[in-house]
Design an enzyme around this catalytic site. Structure first.
Site, mmCIF file in Angstrom:
data_model
loop_
_atom_site.group_PDB
_atom_site.id
_atom_site.type_symbol
_atom_site.label_atom_id
_atom_site.label_comp_id
_atom_site.label_asym_id
_atom_site.label_seq_id
_atom_site.Cartn_x
_atom_site.Cartn_y
_atom_site.Cartn_z
ATOM 1 N N LYS A 234 32.691 53.639 43.690
ATOM 2 C CA LYS A 234 31.416 52.929 43.709
ATOM 3 C C LYS A 234 31.555 51.766 44.677
ATOM 4 O O LYS A 234 32.376 50.872 44.469
ATOM 5 C CB LYS A 234 31.066 52.430 42.310
ATOM 6 C CG LYS A 234 29.768 51.647 42.280
ATOM 7 C CD LYS A 234 29.364 51.283 40.875
ATOM 8 C CE LYS A 234 28.080 50.487 40.875
ATOM 9 N NZ LYS A 234 27.715 50.059 39.521
ATOM 10 N N ARG B 141 18.361 45.907 41.208
ATOM 11 C CA ARG B 141 18.485 44.572 40.600
ATOM 12 C C ARG B 141 17.130 44.129 40.052
ATOM 13 O O ARG B 141 17.057 43.489 39.009
ATOM 14 C CB ARG B 141 19.012 43.564 41.631
ATOM 15 C CG ARG B 141 20.306 44.006 42.315
ATOM 16 C CD ARG B 141 21.555 43.517 41.610
ATOM 17 N NE ARG B 141 22.712 44.323 41.964
ATOM 18 C CZ ARG B 141 23.623 44.012 42.893
ATOM 19 N NH1 ARG B 141 23.512 42.897 43.571
ATOM 20 N NH2 ARG B 141 24.638 44.817 43.134
ATOM 21 N N ARG C 217 29.229 41.739 44.033
ATOM 22 C CA ARG C 217 30.231 42.355 43.160
ATOM 23 C C ARG C 217 31.460 42.798 43.959
ATOM 24 O O ARG C 217 32.161 43.729 43.577
ATOM 25 C CB ARG C 217 29.630 43.589 42.484
ATOM 26 C CG ARG C 217 28.307 43.358 41.780
ATOM 27 C CD ARG C 217 27.975 44.530 40.872
ATOM 28 N NE ARG C 217 26.605 44.540 40.410
ATOM 29 C CZ ARG C 217 26.101 43.709 39.485
ATOM 30 N NH1 ARG C 217 26.878 42.776 38.944
ATOM 31 N NH2 ARG C 217 24.845 43.803 39.113
ATOM 32 N N GLU D 73 41.373 55.650 43.660
ATOM 33 C CA GLU D 73 40.520 55.516 42.468
ATOM 34 C C GLU D 73 40.359 56.870 41.770
ATOM 35 O O GLU D 73 40.353 56.951 40.543
ATOM 36 C CB GLU D 73 39.140 54.967 42.856
ATOM 37 C CG GLU D 73 39.135 53.509 43.303
ATOM 38 C CD GLU D 73 39.259 52.521 42.137
ATOM 39 O OE1 GLU D 73 39.384 52.953 40.974
ATOM 40 O OE2 GLU D 73 39.235 51.306 42.403
ATOM 41 N N LYS E 148 29.153 56.861 44.849
ATOM 42 C CA LYS E 148 27.904 56.110 44.840
ATOM 43 C C LYS E 148 27.975 54.967 45.825
ATOM 44 O O LYS E 148 28.995 54.278 45.831
ATOM 45 C CB LYS E 148 27.713 55.583 43.421
ATOM 46 C CG LYS E 148 26.520 54.737 43.196
ATOM 47 C CD LYS E 148 26.507 54.284 41.774
ATOM 48 C CE LYS E 148 25.379 53.306 41.643
ATOM 49 N NZ LYS E 148 25.398 52.611 40.416
ATOM 50 N N SER F 132 18.960 53.334 44.199
ATOM 51 C CA SER F 132 17.613 52.759 44.311
ATOM 52 C C SER F 132 17.185 52.532 45.754
ATOM 53 O O SER F 132 16.057 52.865 46.128
ATOM 54 C CB SER F 132 17.561 51.447 43.527
ATOM 55 O OG SER F 132 18.563 50.541 43.973
ATOM 56 N N TYR G 205 16.354 59.232 41.476
ATOM 57 C CA TYR G 205 15.041 58.855 40.944
ATOM 58 C C TYR G 205 14.010 59.922 41.288
ATOM 59 O O TYR G 205 12.900 59.897 40.779
ATOM 60 C CB TYR G 205 14.642 57.475 41.483
ATOM 61 C CG TYR G 205 15.660 56.431 41.064
ATOM 62 C CD1 TYR G 205 15.651 55.917 39.770
ATOM 63 C CD2 TYR G 205 16.691 56.033 41.923
ATOM 64 C CE1 TYR G 205 16.623 55.019 39.352
ATOM 65 C CE2 TYR G 205 17.660 55.135 41.517
ATOM 66 C CZ TYR G 205 17.621 54.639 40.230
ATOM 67 O OH TYR G 205 18.596 53.761 39.808
HETATM 68 C C1 PBG Z 1 25.777 48.831 37.190
HETATM 69 C C2 PBG Z 1 24.978 49.777 38.009
HETATM 70 C C3 PBG Z 1 24.298 49.486 39.189
HETATM 71 C C4 PBG Z 1 23.682 50.679 39.583
HETATM 72 C C5 PBG Z 1 23.988 51.627 38.634
HETATM 73 N N1 PBG Z 1 24.816 51.059 37.679
HETATM 74 C C6 PBG Z 1 24.087 48.218 39.879
HETATM 75 C C7 PBG Z 1 25.176 47.583 40.617
HETATM 76 O O1 PBG Z 1 26.314 48.020 40.638
HETATM 77 O O2 PBG Z 1 24.891 46.527 41.189
HETATM 78 C C8 PBG Z 1 22.855 50.832 40.815
HETATM 79 C C9 PBG Z 1 21.948 52.008 40.784
HETATM 80 C C10 PBG Z 1 20.919 51.998 41.844
HETATM 81 O O3 PBG Z 1 20.914 51.150 42.765
HETATM 82 O O4 PBG Z 1 20.059 52.865 41.772
HETATM 83 N N2 PBG Z 1 25.269 48.778 35.878
#
Ligand code: PBG
Length: 329
Positions: free
Chosen positions: A201, A211, A222, A238, A253, A279, A318
């Site tokens: 990730k 967010r 992060r 990982e 991701k 997203s 989505y």
């Molecule tokens: C963390 C999480 C995130 C997403 C899924 N799980 C946010 C992040 O890591 O900042 C992002 C998913 C997306 O952008 O569609 N709970």
């Protein structure tokens, strides 16, 4: 002087002449059952709340979530990934482990409604529940404390499994999270609950609209726990850890910017591989489609096909329900 035109012997175009032959020889297929729809549920909401940066996506009420989930399953999507937006947040994300918290109660609703007719997944992370917005708890100096966070994840895994999740998805990128979650599930008798590990990730600008979707309180980023987009080899490390710790499925991701990583993970993994079209990938397509600059339906199927071609067995998107409907005609 030009010589006679040389006629090609091999003619790949022969297999492109009709839609039927193209369909027959397609190497990659997108099927609704390999698509997972992420859904948001907001505590205390009386009406679904639109997410401005994600046209067509809402923060559901508990009731509207039940409807949306039922419809998506009826349209054939293979699974649902649930995110909760609590009314109150605190330093340790108490709402995440409270059986009456929004995520756990919504999971229970959906499991009651849908039983085993779909695969119910839960995001296992503290960021929606903490007042500082980080995926873990902080130490005295404000840094994300890996091992203290693992204890919270263990409790969260138990709560989600108790509530009815078939699959938990630890997404916080803490070291050792898969082992701790597996152990906690087994100790509570939830040996059948599977772990979908967010394996590679990356820290990404493409989570921007998410967010808003979870009303995040995060200041900063992060980068101390999510991977640097510059690194591919690190994803292999990982992956090895997550497999050794007992991951049942692994995930890459975001998706489209990381297809090389996805291919590499798929080639090395002996468990099913998922990819998350996040997203920002959704919002980008929506924005262009809204302006008429891109054909939404074609772009949706093309991106999903690309993600599958790169090695994903499962795609979180989505567009999962929209694509399921397109594919069913
Ligand atoms: C963390 C999480 C995130 C997403 C899924 N799980 C946010 C992040 O890591 O900042 C992002 C998913 C997306 O952008 O569609 N709970």
């Amino acid at each position: 002087m030009t010589g006679p035109v040389r006629r090609p012997v091999d003619r790949p175009r022969r297999l492109r002449t009709t839609a039927a032959v193209r369909e027959l020889v397609a190497e990659t297929r997108v099927h609704p059952s390999s698509l997972v729809l992420p859904l948001f549920v907001r505590e205390g909401a009386e009406e679904p709340v639109p997410i401005g940066s994600m046209p067509g996506v809402v923060q559901h009420t508990r009731e509207s979530l039940r409807r949306a989930a039922g419809e998506a399953v009826a349209d054939g999507v293979g699974g649902l990934m649930l995110f909760g937006v609590p009314e109150h947040k605190d330093a340790v994300g108490s709402g995440a482990t409270d059986p009456g918290g929004i995520l756990n109660s919504a999971l229970a609703d959906l499991r009651r409604d849908l039983g085993d007719s779909t695969v119910l997944m839960a995001d296992l992370c503290l960021d929606e529940f903490t007042d500082h917005g980080h995926c873990g708890v902080l130490d005295g100096r404000g840094r994300v404390d890996n091992d203290a966070t693992l204890e919270r994840y263990a409790a969260m895994a138990r709560a989600q499994a108790d509530a009815g999740a078939h699959v938990v998805g630890p997404s916080g990128m803490m070291d050792g999270q898969v082992a701790v979650v597996r152990e906690a599930l087994d100790a509570a008798g939830h040996t059948d609950v599977a772990v979908l590990a967010y394996t590679a990730k990356y820290t990404s600008a493409f989570y921007g609209p998410f967010r808003e979707a979870v009303s995040s309180s995060l200041q900063g980023d992060r980068a101390t726990y999510q991977q640097d987009p510059a690194n591919r080899r690190e994803a292999r490390r990982e992956l090895a850890l997550d497999l050794a710790e007992g991951a049942d499925m692994v995930m890459v991701k975001p998706a489209l910017g990381y297809l090389d990583v996805l291919r590499e993970v798929a080639d090395r993994s002996d468990v099913p591989v998922a990819a998350y079209q996040v997203s920002g990938e959704y919002s980008q397509l929506e924005a262009a489609a809204e302006r008429g600059w891109i054909d939404r339906d074609r772009a949706v199927l093309e991106t999903l096909t690309s993600i599958r071609r790169a090695g994903a067995d499962i795609v979180l998107s989505y567009y999962a329900r929209h694509a399921a409907r397109l594919l069913r005609g």
